[in-house]
Design a protein around this motif. Structure first.
Motif, PDB file in Angstrom:
ATOM      1  N   ALA A  91       1.066  -1.560  -0.211  1.00 54.27           N
ATOM      2  CA  ALA A  91       0.168  -0.137  -0.486  1.00 54.27           C
ATOM      3  C   ALA A  91       0.596   1.513  -0.024  1.00 54.27           C
ATOM      4  N   SER A  92       1.541   1.317   0.635  1.00 55.12           N
ATOM      5  CA  SER A  92       2.791   2.434   0.571  1.00 55.12           C
ATOM      6  C   SER A  92       4.451   2.011   1.017  1.00 55.12           C
ATOM      7  N   VAL A  93       5.060   2.130   0.818  1.00 52.70           N
ATOM      8  CA  VAL A  93       6.763   2.850   0.932  1.00 52.70           C
ATOM      9  C   VAL A  93       7.560   3.534   2.033  1.00 52.70           C
ATOM     10  N   ARG A  94       7.955   3.574   2.723  1.00 50.84           N
ATOM     11  CA  ARG A  94       8.793   5.357   2.545  1.00 50.84           C
ATOM     12  C   ARG A  94      10.389   4.834   3.760  1.00 50.84           C
ATOM     13  N   TYR A  95      10.297   5.580   3.072  1.00 44.77           N
ATOM     14  CA  TYR A  95      12.136   5.564   4.091  1.00 44.77           C
ATOM     15  C   TYR A  95      12.088   6.172   5.270  1.00 44.77           C
ATOM     16  N   GLU A  96      12.581   5.506   6.059  1.00 43.86           N
ATOM     17  CA  GLU A  96      11.958   6.249   7.486  1.00 43.86           C
ATOM     18  C   GLU A  96      13.429   5.095   8.643  1.00 43.86           C
ATOM     19  N   PRO A  97      14.239   5.504   8.815  1.00 50.13           N
ATOM     20  CA  PRO A  97      14.788   5.008   9.550  1.00 50.13           C
ATOM     21  C   PRO A  97      14.550   5.418  11.102  1.00 50.13           C
ATOM     22  N   VAL A  98      14.549   4.078  11.946  1.00 56.72           N
ATOM     23  CA  VAL A  98      13.928   3.768  13.261  1.00 56.72           C
ATOM     24  C   VAL A  98      14.984   3.643  13.899  1.00 56.72           C
ATOM     25  N   PHE A  99      15.174   2.465  14.876  1.00 62.77           N
ATOM     26  CA  PHE A  99      16.568   2.120  15.587  1.00 62.77           C
ATOM     27  C   PHE A  99      15.577   2.148  16.650  1.00 62.77           C
ATOM     28  N   THR A 100      13.904   1.834  17.376  1.00 58.47           N
ATOM     29  CA  THR A 100      13.851   0.684  18.235  1.00 58.47           C
ATOM     30  C   THR A 100      12.869   0.793  18.089  1.00 58.47           C
ATOM     31  N   HIS A 101      13.002  -1.526  17.761  1.00 54.88           N
ATOM     32  CA  HIS A 101      11.559  -1.852  17.607  1.00 54.88           C
ATOM     33  C   HIS A 101      10.807  -2.830  18.773  1.00 54.88           C
ATOM     34  N   PRO A 102      10.235  -2.171  19.310  1.00 59.21           N
ATOM     35  CA  PRO A 102       9.256  -2.853  19.988  1.00 59.21           C
ATOM     36  C   PRO A 102       8.827  -3.586  19.449  1.00 59.21           C
ATOM     37  N   ARG A 103       8.083  -5.055  20.328  1.00 56.32           N
ATOM     38  CA  ARG A 103       7.070  -6.334  19.064  1.00 56.32           C
ATOM     39  C   ARG A 103       6.200  -5.493  18.863  1.00 56.32           C
ATOM     40  N   ALA A 104       5.304  -6.272  17.840  1.00 61.57           N
ATOM     41  CA  ALA A 104       3.564  -5.815  17.568  1.00 61.57           C
ATOM     42  C   ALA A 104       2.873  -6.824  16.671  1.00 61.57           C
ATOM     43  N   ASP A 105       1.920  -7.059  17.127  1.00 58.71           N
ATOM     44  CA  ASP A 105       1.464  -8.282  16.408  1.00 58.71           C
ATOM     45  C   ASP A 105       1.117  -7.411  14.787  1.00 58.71           C
ATOM     46  N   GLY A 106       1.143  -8.546  14.366  1.00 60.18           N
ATOM     47  CA  GLY A 106       1.155  -7.944  12.478  1.00 60.18           C
ATOM     48  C   GLY A 106       2.311  -6.634  11.865  1.00 60.18           C
ATOM     49  N   GLU A 107       3.214  -7.287  12.472  1.00 60.81           N
ATOM     50  CA  GLU A 107       5.082  -6.435  12.165  1.00 60.81           C
ATOM     51  C   GLU A 107       5.962  -7.344  12.670  1.00 60.81           C
ATOM     52  N   LEU A 108       6.809  -6.614  10.955  1.00 55.62           N
ATOM     53  CA  LEU A 108       8.009  -7.735  10.802  1.00 55.62           C
ATOM     54  C   LEU A 108       9.230  -7.116  11.004  1.00 55.62           C
ATOM     55  N   ASP A 109      10.603  -6.964  11.784  1.00 51.31           N
ATOM     56  CA  ASP A 109      11.447  -6.017  11.909  1.00 51.31           C
ATOM     57  C   ASP A 109      12.427  -6.243  11.269  1.00 51.31           C
ATOM     58  N   LEU A 110      13.341  -6.483   9.953  1.00 49.73           N
ATOM     59  CA  LEU A 110      14.573  -7.201   9.671  1.00 49.73           C
ATOM     60  C   LEU A 110      15.542  -5.995  10.492  1.00 49.73           C
ATOM     61  N   THR A 136      16.316  -0.067  11.133  1.00 46.91           N
ATOM     62  CA  THR A 136      15.648  -0.605   9.454  1.00 46.91           C
ATOM     63  C   THR A 136      15.251   0.680   9.261  1.00 46.91           C
ATOM     64  N   SER A 137      15.920   1.274   7.897  1.00 43.67           N
ATOM     65  CA  SER A 137      15.622   2.459   7.031  1.00 43.67           C
ATOM     66  C   SER A 137      14.178   2.843   6.331  1.00 43.67           C
ATOM     67  N   LEU A 138      13.183   1.446   5.946  1.00 45.53           N
ATOM     68  CA  LEU A 138      12.626   1.506   5.078  1.00 45.53           C
ATOM     69  C   LEU A 138      11.159   0.756   5.984  1.00 45.53           C
ATOM     70  N   THR A 139       9.910   1.040   5.198  1.00 48.83           N
ATOM     71  CA  THR A 139       8.502   0.810   5.954  1.00 48.83           C
ATOM     72  C   THR A 139       7.869   0.457   4.820  1.00 48.83           C
ATOM     73  N   LEU A 140       7.388  -0.714   4.935  1.00 48.73           N
ATOM     74  CA  LEU A 140       6.420  -1.651   3.779  1.00 48.73           C
ATOM     75  C   LEU A 140       4.927  -1.322   4.876  1.00 48.73           C
ATOM     76  N   GLU A 141       4.113  -0.521   3.876  1.00 48.55           N
ATOM     77  CA  GLU A 141       3.394  -1.347   4.623  1.00 48.55           C
ATOM     78  C   GLU A 141       1.865  -1.771   3.481  1.00 48.55           C
ATOM     79  N   LEU A 142       1.373  -3.628   4.014  1.00 51.98           N
ATOM     80  CA  LEU A 142       0.893  -3.987   2.792  1.00 51.98           C
ATOM     81  C   LEU A 142      -1.213  -3.824   3.162  1.00 51.98           C
TER      82      LEU A 142
END
Length: 271
Positions: free
Chosen positions: A192-211, A217-223
């Motif tokens: 649905a969307s993809v954006r450049y988004e530097p993230v340095f903290t990744h709390p666990r959340a349902d329906g999300e996958l952090d590689l 991480t530097s890119l976020t894809l919303e499906l």
């Protein structure tokens, strides 16, 4: 039969391990015990082959049939170890898995390299130190030497897998990878969307996958529709948000934008 084969496997593997330890330590093992364990191992292999053949005749794929004989987590762990060794060979040969004509590769291992090399160096120092401390205890020295050398290879294999298995953009599918244990296929039609988004903290959340690579991480894809992510041991879950990292995230973002906006071929027209 499935329970019988797996029961024999759980009985034979520890027995084989104990025998190897005893023989390495110079402990005399009665011939009857040695032969009994070997016979059980052969029986387990033969029954496993029969079970696998029956599963294939029922129409199961090769991997699914193998899971009938050996638990999926065990198969995946063994496959992961073999994948690391193959990655070391590919790394030496400067090859990249999956990159070919028509497929773009995007590396993602650069920011973890200092940490992995530092960790490997510490493991080498530990190997030398333990080898010197245990030099007067031959059997223990040999066991620890094998374990320590394998640990060094394991660490280097983790980095080699990241280097040689880049993210792939193949037509209308994006394959996001992390080492040998994550290979997530994301159809571009579901993005649905993809954006450049530097993230340095990744709390666990349902329906999300952090590689995560190097803690970021530097890119976020919303499906628009979920995809199935498979873990190292085979655990599956549906994800709608995927965060990943790339050495050149803006280049990957630009390639995704071009691929998503490219016109689809007309019906009946070759792609």
């Amino acid at each position: 039969m499935r329970r019988l084969v797996r029961g024999l496997g759980w009985a034979v593997l520890p027995g084989e391990l104990v025998l190897v330890c005893c023989l390495a330590a110079g402990v005399r093992v009665p011939a009857v015990v040695l032969h009994a364990v070997e016979v059980l191992a052969v029986v387990a292999l033969l029954l496993g082959a029969v079970l696998y053949r029956r599963a294939r005749r029922r129409g199961l794929a090769a991997r699914a049939a193998l899971y009938e004989v050996v638990p999926e987590p065990a198969v995946r762990l063994i496959g992961h170890e073999l994948g690391l060794l193959a990655s070391l060979v590919r790394w030496v040969r400067r090859g990249r898995h999956g990159v070919r004509a028509g497929v773009e590769g995007f590396g993602h291992a650069r920011d973890q390299a200092p940490l992995m090399y530092g960790f490997a160096f510490v493991c080498v120092v530990e190997t030398v130190g333990m080898s010197w401390l245990l030099r007067d205890v031959p059997v223990v020295h040999e066991v620890f030497l094998v374990l320590d050398v394998y640990t060094v290879l394991f660490v280097l294999g983790l980095h080699a897998a990241a280097v040689t298995r880049p993210h792939l953009l193949d037509g209308r599918v994006l394959r996001l990878r992390q080492g040998c244990h994550v290979d997530l296929a994301v159809p571009l039609d579901t993005v649905a969307s993809v954006r450049y988004e530097p993230v340095f903290t990744h709390p666990r959340a349902d329906g999300e996958l952090d590689l995560v690579v190097g803690g970021q991480t530097s890119l976020t894809l919303e499906l628009s529709s979920p995809v199935t992510a498979v873990g190292l041991l085979g655990r599956r879950r549906e994800v709608r948000v995927v965060r990943c990292h790339a050495d050149e995230p803006r280049a990957l973002l630009a390639a995704l934008t071009r691929a998503r906006t490219a016109p689809s071929p007309a019906p009946g027209t070759p792609a």
